[in-house]
Write an enzyme that holds these catalytic residues in place. Sequence first.
Site, short mmCIF file in Angstrom:
data_model
loop_
_atom_site.label_atom_id
_atom_site.label_comp_id
_atom_site.label_asym_id
_atom_site.label_seq_id
_atom_site.Cartn_x
_atom_site.Cartn_y
_atom_site.Cartn_z
N ASN A 28 0.94 -1.33 0.13
CA ASN A 28 0.02 0.25 0.01
C ASN A 28 0.89 1.21 0.03
O ASN A 28 1.37 1.62 0.99
CB ASN A 28 -0.82 0.11 1.31
CG ASN A 28 -1.68 1.29 1.41
OD1 ASN A 28 -1.77 2.16 0.53
ND2 ASN A 28 -2.62 1.06 2.25
N GLY B 264 -12.93 5.29 10.67
CA GLY B 264 -11.65 5.61 11.11
C GLY B 264 -11.43 7.17 11.05
O GLY B 264 -12.32 8.12 11.34
N ASN B 265 -10.41 7.62 10.81
CA ASN B 265 -9.80 8.98 10.62
C ASN B 265 -10.70 9.49 9.47
O ASN B 265 -11.24 10.55 9.42
CB ASN B 265 -8.55 9.25 10.33
CG ASN B 265 -8.03 10.32 11.12
OD1 ASN B 265 -8.42 11.12 11.59
ND2 ASN B 265 -6.57 9.79 11.77
N GLY B 266 -10.96 8.56 8.21
CA GLY B 266 -11.67 9.00 7.26
C GLY B 266 -13.09 8.12 7.48
O GLY B 266 -12.80 6.93 8.33
N HIS C 135 -12.90 3.34 0.54
CA HIS C 135 -13.01 2.41 1.35
C HIS C 135 -13.75 0.99 0.86
O HIS C 135 -14.22 0.21 1.89
CB HIS C 135 -13.64 2.87 2.63
CG HIS C 135 -13.24 3.94 3.46
ND1 HIS C 135 -13.87 4.87 4.17
CD2 HIS C 135 -11.77 4.33 3.60
CE1 HIS C 135 -13.11 5.60 4.65
NE2 HIS C 135 -11.74 5.37 4.67
N GLU D 123 -8.25 -4.95 5.39
CA GLU D 123 -8.28 -4.87 4.01
C GLU D 123 -7.21 -5.55 3.19
O GLU D 123 -7.23 -6.01 2.23
CB GLU D 123 -8.00 -3.16 3.60
CG GLU D 123 -9.03 -2.30 3.90
CD GLU D 123 -8.85 -0.95 4.32
OE1 GLU D 123 -9.01 -0.18 3.07
OE2 GLU D 123 -8.88 -0.47 5.37
N ARG E 206 -2.64 -2.10 -3.39
CA ARG E 206 -3.83 -1.25 -3.17
C ARG E 206 -3.93 -0.13 -4.26
O ARG E 206 -2.92 0.61 -4.25
CB ARG E 206 -3.74 -0.73 -1.71
CG ARG E 206 -5.00 0.07 -1.56
CD ARG E 206 -5.20 0.86 -0.35
NE ARG E 206 -6.18 1.56 -0.06
CZ ARG E 206 -6.12 2.69 0.34
NH1 ARG E 206 -4.90 3.45 0.94
NH2 ARG E 206 -7.32 3.63 0.51
N ARG F 40 -12.18 16.24 7.79
CA ARG F 40 -13.11 16.56 6.59
C ARG F 40 -14.67 16.81 7.21
O ARG F 40 -15.15 16.19 8.11
CB ARG F 40 -13.22 15.28 5.57
CG ARG F 40 -11.79 15.09 5.21
CD ARG F 40 -12.04 14.05 4.18
NE ARG F 40 -10.76 13.29 3.74
CZ ARG F 40 -10.72 11.86 3.81
NH1 ARG F 40 -11.71 11.18 3.73
NH2 ARG F 40 -9.44 11.48 3.54
N ASN G 93 -13.43 0.14 18.35
CA ASN G 93 -13.01 0.48 19.90
C ASN G 93 -13.88 1.36 20.73
O ASN G 93 -13.75 1.30 21.76
CB ASN G 93 -11.70 0.91 19.69
CG ASN G 93 -10.62 0.09 19.08
OD1 ASN G 93 -10.40 -1.05 19.49
ND2 ASN G 93 -10.02 0.15 17.85
N GLY H 16 -10.88 2.05 13.65
CA GLY H 16 -10.49 2.52 14.71
C GLY H 16 -11.89 2.90 15.73
O GLY H 16 -11.73 2.47 16.63
N ILE H 17 -12.59 3.69 15.22
CA ILE H 17 -13.54 4.15 16.23
C ILE H 17 -14.54 3.40 16.50
O ILE H 17 -15.07 2.75 17.42
CB ILE H 17 -14.09 5.43 15.67
CG1 ILE H 17 -13.32 6.64 15.79
CG2 ILE H 17 -15.35 5.96 16.56
CD1 ILE H 17 -13.53 8.07 14.89
N ARG I 260 -10.39 9.57 20.70
CA ARG I 260 -10.05 9.29 22.04
C ARG I 260 -9.88 10.76 23.15
O ARG I 260 -10.71 10.74 24.09
CB ARG I 260 -8.98 8.65 22.46
CG ARG I 260 -8.85 7.07 21.72
CD ARG I 260 -7.81 6.51 21.66
NE ARG I 260 -6.90 6.96 20.65
CZ ARG I 260 -6.08 6.47 19.62
NH1 ARG I 260 -5.44 5.05 20.19
NH2 ARG I 260 -5.77 6.81 18.77
P1 ADP Z 1 -7.26 5.48 9.70
O1 ADP Z 1 -8.32 5.95 8.97
O2 ADP Z 1 -6.21 6.74 9.81
O3 ADP Z 1 -6.57 4.28 9.12
P2 ADP Z 1 -8.14 4.18 11.84
O4 ADP Z 1 -9.09 3.28 11.47
O5 ADP Z 1 -6.79 3.80 12.86
O6 ADP Z 1 -7.98 5.40 11.09
O7 ADP Z 1 -9.01 5.14 13.21
C1 ADP Z 1 -8.39 6.21 13.93
C2 ADP Z 1 -9.37 6.64 14.94
O8 ADP Z 1 -9.79 5.91 15.70
C3 ADP Z 1 -8.82 7.95 15.52
O9 ADP Z 1 -10.09 8.87 15.67
C4 ADP Z 1 -8.89 7.19 17.11
O10 ADP Z 1 -9.22 8.20 18.01
C5 ADP Z 1 -9.89 6.30 17.06
N1 ADP Z 1 -9.93 5.39 18.34
C6 ADP Z 1 -8.85 4.35 18.24
N2 ADP Z 1 -9.12 3.75 19.48
C7 ADP Z 1 -10.00 4.29 20.03
C8 ADP Z 1 -10.68 3.97 21.34
N3 ADP Z 1 -10.42 3.21 22.11
N4 ADP Z 1 -11.89 5.03 21.56
C9 ADP Z 1 -12.09 6.00 20.75
N5 ADP Z 1 -11.60 5.98 19.41
C10 ADP Z 1 -10.69 5.31 19.47
#
Ligand code: ADP
Length: 408
Positions: free
Chosen positions: A7, A217-219, A187, A392, A98, A248, A342, A338-339, A292
């Site tokens: 990637n 995630g961030n996106g 995505h 992915e 990718r 964004r 988690n 990520g979000i 977080r």
């Molecule tokens: P990317 O799009 O960069 O791959 P990720 O899928 O890694 O992003 O997600 C990043 C997001 O996930 C960030 O906003 C981070 O704060 C959030 N995140 C990770 N762990 C937790 C958690 N335990 N609680 C809340 N948010 C989380």
Amino acid sequence: MKVLVLNCGSSSAKFQLFETNLEAIKGGTETCLAKGIVEKIGEETSSRKIECLGKPAFREVIPIPSHTEAIRLILEMLTHAEYGIIKDKNEIDAVGHRVVHGGETFTHSCLIDERVLAKIKECIQLAPLHNPHNVRGYEIAKSLLSKTPHVAVFDTAFHQTMPARSFNYALPYEYYDKKSIRRYGFHGTSHRYVARRVGRLFNLPKEAYNVITVHLGNGASIAAVQKGKVMDTSMGFTPLEGLVMGTRCGDIDPAILMYLIESDGADVVSLNRILNKQSGLIGISGISNDMRELEKASKEGNKRAALAIDIFCYRIRKYIGAYTVAMEGVDYVAFTAGIGENSVLIREKCSEGLEAFGAVIDKEKNRMMNGKEGVFSTDASKVKLCVIPTNEEILIAHDTVEAVSGLL
Ligand code: ADP
């Protein structure tokens, strides 16, 4: 067979090496042999990192001036006697790349040849920030592994099943016809992985269920997948549309841009910065794009952090409602990234009001998910709410195996 997944981005190259084959794919028994990243390519503090199965991890900060050097170093790390996992680069049977944008041309993954490469290059105009690096990554890897088959896996491909009513904008039709302006969605590999995984988890063929996949995630983006086919998705011509994201804005009234141009003298560069980098969670909260940090600040009473979370979740709920109608019913809502994987709070807030569609959260189960795959709705809930950690890379590896086996 050994499949290297690459990637390649503007300043980084991520990689994973899998041991897999058609049987392993069916049974879910593939192994990740190695995983790593070369980061900050071209900067003084560039670094390389690898972790191989059963070997000590290796990390080093060294100047890595170019993508050519980055990919050469990836192969060097994989074949290193102490921390590597293969003896010779020719043990790599295939490489999966990718590629962000496949336009309308690519509806699934495919082996890269001269014709495919030319078509991927044509898509550069649609993704000028991403496709050039994906192409560069392929060209370098091809020069180093010239006898190995290379496969392209597109972020947009899964969404190509959308009907015209979903992918067309209500602009003059020539903009679609002549300029290819339409919704593409992104995505796609993550949405496809999650949608497929739901079927495996509940032992259902893809024709037997409708799922809304929520990638946070961030996106962030969301997709309506009806019987294995995408009916709609929230990202559009670019990844800017749809949900609120880290930096964004997602959906806004386009007249705001005209207003900013007229009132502030904004230009393309400043609008791009505002909408892509200074909006979303960071724009509303003024604190951070990291969920977080916002959860913590909100708990401590910060009103704008709380508002950012509120808008983020409300937008997701609106889309879940819309997509339930678009598919005439939904069986699963699957949270990922990520979000989504988690955050207990975000999943809880996104599930508010979904009882109207038959989705009832079990708050205790939700608290216990800990980023693992599983269901967090009540046993009686008609619509199942679940967490599916995305992967992915593994889907890119699967597609690569299938493409070189002539199955795609
Ligand atoms: P990317 O799009 O960069 O791959 P990720 O899928 O890694 O992003 O997600 C990043 C997001 O996930 C960030 O906003 C981070 O704060 C959030 N995140 C990770 N762990 C937790 C958690 N335990 N609680 C809340 N948010 C989380």
